[in-house]
Design a protein around this motif. Structure first.
Motif, short mmCIF file in Angstrom:
data_model
loop_
_atom_site.label_atom_id
_atom_site.label_comp_id
_atom_site.label_asym_id
_atom_site.label_seq_id
_atom_site.Cartn_x
_atom_site.Cartn_y
_atom_site.Cartn_z
N SER A 100 0.84 -1.19 0.22
CA SER A 100 -0.05 0.07 -0.09
C SER A 100 1.03 1.20 0.08
CB SER A 100 -1.06 -0.05 1.33
OG SER A 100 -0.25 -0.02 2.15
N TRP A 101 0.19 2.30 -0.51
CA TRP A 101 1.00 3.77 -0.52
C TRP A 101 -0.06 4.84 0.19
CZ3 TRP A 101 -1.92 7.02 -3.14
CH2 TRP A 101 -2.66 6.70 -4.41
N TRP A 102 0.30 5.77 0.97
CA TRP A 102 -0.75 6.67 1.33
C TRP A 102 -0.51 8.10 1.22
CZ3 TRP A 102 -4.00 4.35 5.37
CH2 TRP A 102 -3.84 2.89 5.29
N PHE A 103 -1.31 8.95 0.66
CA PHE A 103 -0.84 10.15 0.08
C PHE A 103 -1.83 11.27 0.88
CE2 PHE A 103 -1.34 13.54 -3.18
CZ PHE A 103 -0.38 14.04 -2.96
N ASN A 104 -1.38 12.30 1.30
CA ASN A 104 -2.26 13.54 1.82
C ASN A 104 -2.13 14.47 0.96
OD1 ASN A 104 -3.52 15.41 3.11
ND2 ASN A 104 -1.93 15.72 4.84
N ASN A 105 -3.27 14.81 0.04
CA ASN A 105 -3.25 15.80 -0.83
C ASN A 105 -3.99 16.95 -0.42
OD1 ASN A 105 -5.63 14.22 -1.13
ND2 ASN A 105 -5.88 14.27 -3.20
N GLY A 106 -4.34 16.99 0.62
CA GLY A 106 -5.12 18.10 1.41
C GLY A 106 -4.31 19.11 1.76
N ASP A 107 -4.68 20.24 2.75
CA ASP A 107 -4.11 21.29 3.04
C ASP A 107 -3.74 21.29 4.88
OD1 ASP A 107 -3.95 22.53 0.59
OD2 ASP A 107 -5.99 23.17 0.85
N SER A 108 -4.16 20.18 5.49
CA SER A 108 -3.96 20.03 6.81
C SER A 108 -3.42 18.88 7.06
CB SER A 108 -5.28 20.36 7.31
OG SER A 108 -6.22 19.23 7.07
N GLU A 109 -3.06 18.49 8.35
CA GLU A 109 -2.28 17.16 8.69
C GLU A 109 -3.24 16.20 8.72
OE1 GLU A 109 0.88 17.16 11.86
OE2 GLU A 109 -0.77 16.21 13.07
N THR A 110 -2.84 14.76 8.21
CA THR A 110 -3.58 13.42 8.42
C THR A 110 -3.12 12.76 9.48
OG1 THR A 110 -4.31 13.73 6.16
CG2 THR A 110 -4.25 11.59 7.26
N GLU A 111 -3.78 12.17 10.50
CA GLU A 111 -3.20 11.26 11.48
C GLU A 111 -4.04 9.83 11.46
OE1 GLU A 111 -3.24 10.93 16.26
OE2 GLU A 111 -2.88 13.05 15.47
N ILE A 112 -3.33 8.65 11.35
CA ILE A 112 -3.94 7.63 11.20
C ILE A 112 -3.21 6.75 12.40
CG2 ILE A 112 -4.26 5.53 10.05
CD1 ILE A 112 -4.08 7.54 7.39
N ILE A 113 -4.10 6.20 13.16
CA ILE A 113 -3.74 5.19 14.30
C ILE A 113 -4.08 3.75 13.84
CG2 ILE A 113 -3.99 4.29 16.57
CD1 ILE A 113 -2.97 7.02 16.55
N LEU A 114 -2.81 2.99 13.69
CA LEU A 114 -2.76 1.44 13.32
C LEU A 114 -2.46 0.71 14.44
CD1 LEU A 114 -0.49 2.56 10.50
CD2 LEU A 114 -2.60 1.56 9.92
#
Length: 360
Positions: A100-114
């Protein structure tokens, strides 16, 4: 053996750069992880942050705590890439071995808990990632001879293939780069679910307190992972439990928002954990131990993973608890109480305002 169930903040930085970072809970600081063979990590992507293609040795579920993210996945023996967009409140299962790959194309921070099951991992209590590109890639580690033979490349072409990407885990992409759009004609429920919007009011013991569980019954992919996902939202001073799992599963809980207090009891007849908890902390509920939590003044939200795709919960309070199954005489004898107090107990229990987990 004395248990250490103290809630812990993330304590290990595995990578941090301009595009974001990956952090984990270490077994050294949180010994219950290796003992229970579970693992936890936090992925933070800054705007433009791109987590390079990788796979891991553990089944896990990702919870989007804030922001949104485009995710690309390629399952083993598949010739197609699935692309989807997940956002705050979504839960996404990630099977072991899936690239998998993960991309933040927004304007604010992304946080993901795994949160995941490390029973099949190289190191119990730790989710290990294998990169397929970049400085630490598995492919790039092979000799030029092997790479050249695998792809029918010259030595120079092999170097171009394996050494052009100088990033390690997360890189920052330039603005304007167009990542492919989500895959058409795919069914959302097959890949991810909005865990905090599946509420069915008949399961709630109180209006402001909500709980929801995703299992293989309502989300088939979880059957392959052997995991289920929980979400709990409690209003001010509301209570969840007391409750335990009857199927020997373990629960790992992350406090996503707010504060509260947690108590866990076990076979010794004493409190194994009596602690304040706050946003960002992780704690474990061992198998068969009884767990309850009370939210603070401003309420609290928690997400968790249970190491069973069909968890079975038994309540020790509330109208659906075991107490309502006993006959009056058995209750009086068991608890050593009078018939008058037994009637009061049953009446209060029937009208209890604790929040209960939904039925499987």
């Amino acid at each position: 053996m004395e248990l250490n169930l103290e809630p812990q903040m993330v304590d290990q930085t595995l990578f941090e750069g301009e595009g974001g970072g990956y952090y984990s809970w270490s077994s050294a600081k949180s010994p219950f992880l290796s003992e229970a063979k579970i693992g936890a990590g936090k992925l933070v992507l800054q705007p433009g942050g791109f987590a390079l293609p990788h796979y891991s040795d553990s089944h896990k579920i990702g919870y989007v705590i804030q922001g949104f993210c485009t995710v690309g996945m390629v399952t083993p023996n598949s010739s197609e890439e699935t692309i989807l967009v997940i956002k705050k409140g979504d839960a996404i299962p990630v099977p072991l071995g899936v690239i998998s790959w993960w991309f933040n194309n927004g304007d604010s921070e992304t946080e993901i808990i795994l949160l995941g099951d490390t029973s099949k991992a190289n190191i119990p209590g730790q989710i290990t990632y294998f990169l397929v590109v970049g400085v630490l890639s598995t492919l790039g580690a092979f000799s030029t001879e092997f790479v050249s033979k695998a792809f029918n490349f010259t030595e120079e072409e092999s170097q171009t293939l394996t050494k052009s990407q100088t990033g390690i885990l997360i890189v920052k992409l330039d603005r304007g780069i167009e990542i492919p759009l989500p895959t058409k004609h795919f069914f959302q429920e097959k890949y991810f679910a909005k865990i905090n919007e599946f509420f069915q009011e008949k399961y709630f013991a109180k209006i402001n307190g909500d709980s929801n569980t995703l299992t293989e019954s309502n989300f088939g992919l979880l059957g392959k992972l052997g995991l289920s996902a929980n979400y709990v939202k409690l209003g001010s001073e509301e209570m969840l439990g007391p409750v335990y799992t009857t199927d020997s599963s373990v629960q790992m809980v992350y406090v996503a928002k707010g504060t509260g207090r947690v108590q866990i009891t076990g076979a010794s007849g004493k409190i194994e954990l009596n602690s304040e908890v706050k946003e960002g902390e992780l704690f474990l509920v061992p198998k068969f131990f009884v767990f309850a939590q009370i939210a603070g003044e401003n309420g609290m939200e928690c997400v968790s993973v249970v190491t069973s795709s069909k968890p079975e919960f038994e309540l020790l309070a509330g109208k659906e608890s075991v107490w309502n199954s006993f006959s009056p005489l058995v209750l009086q004898t068991t608890l050593g109480i009078t018939s008058g107090f037994e009637e009061l107990f049953k009446s209060n229990n029937e009208n209890s305002t604790v929040v209960t987990p939904p039925k499987n």
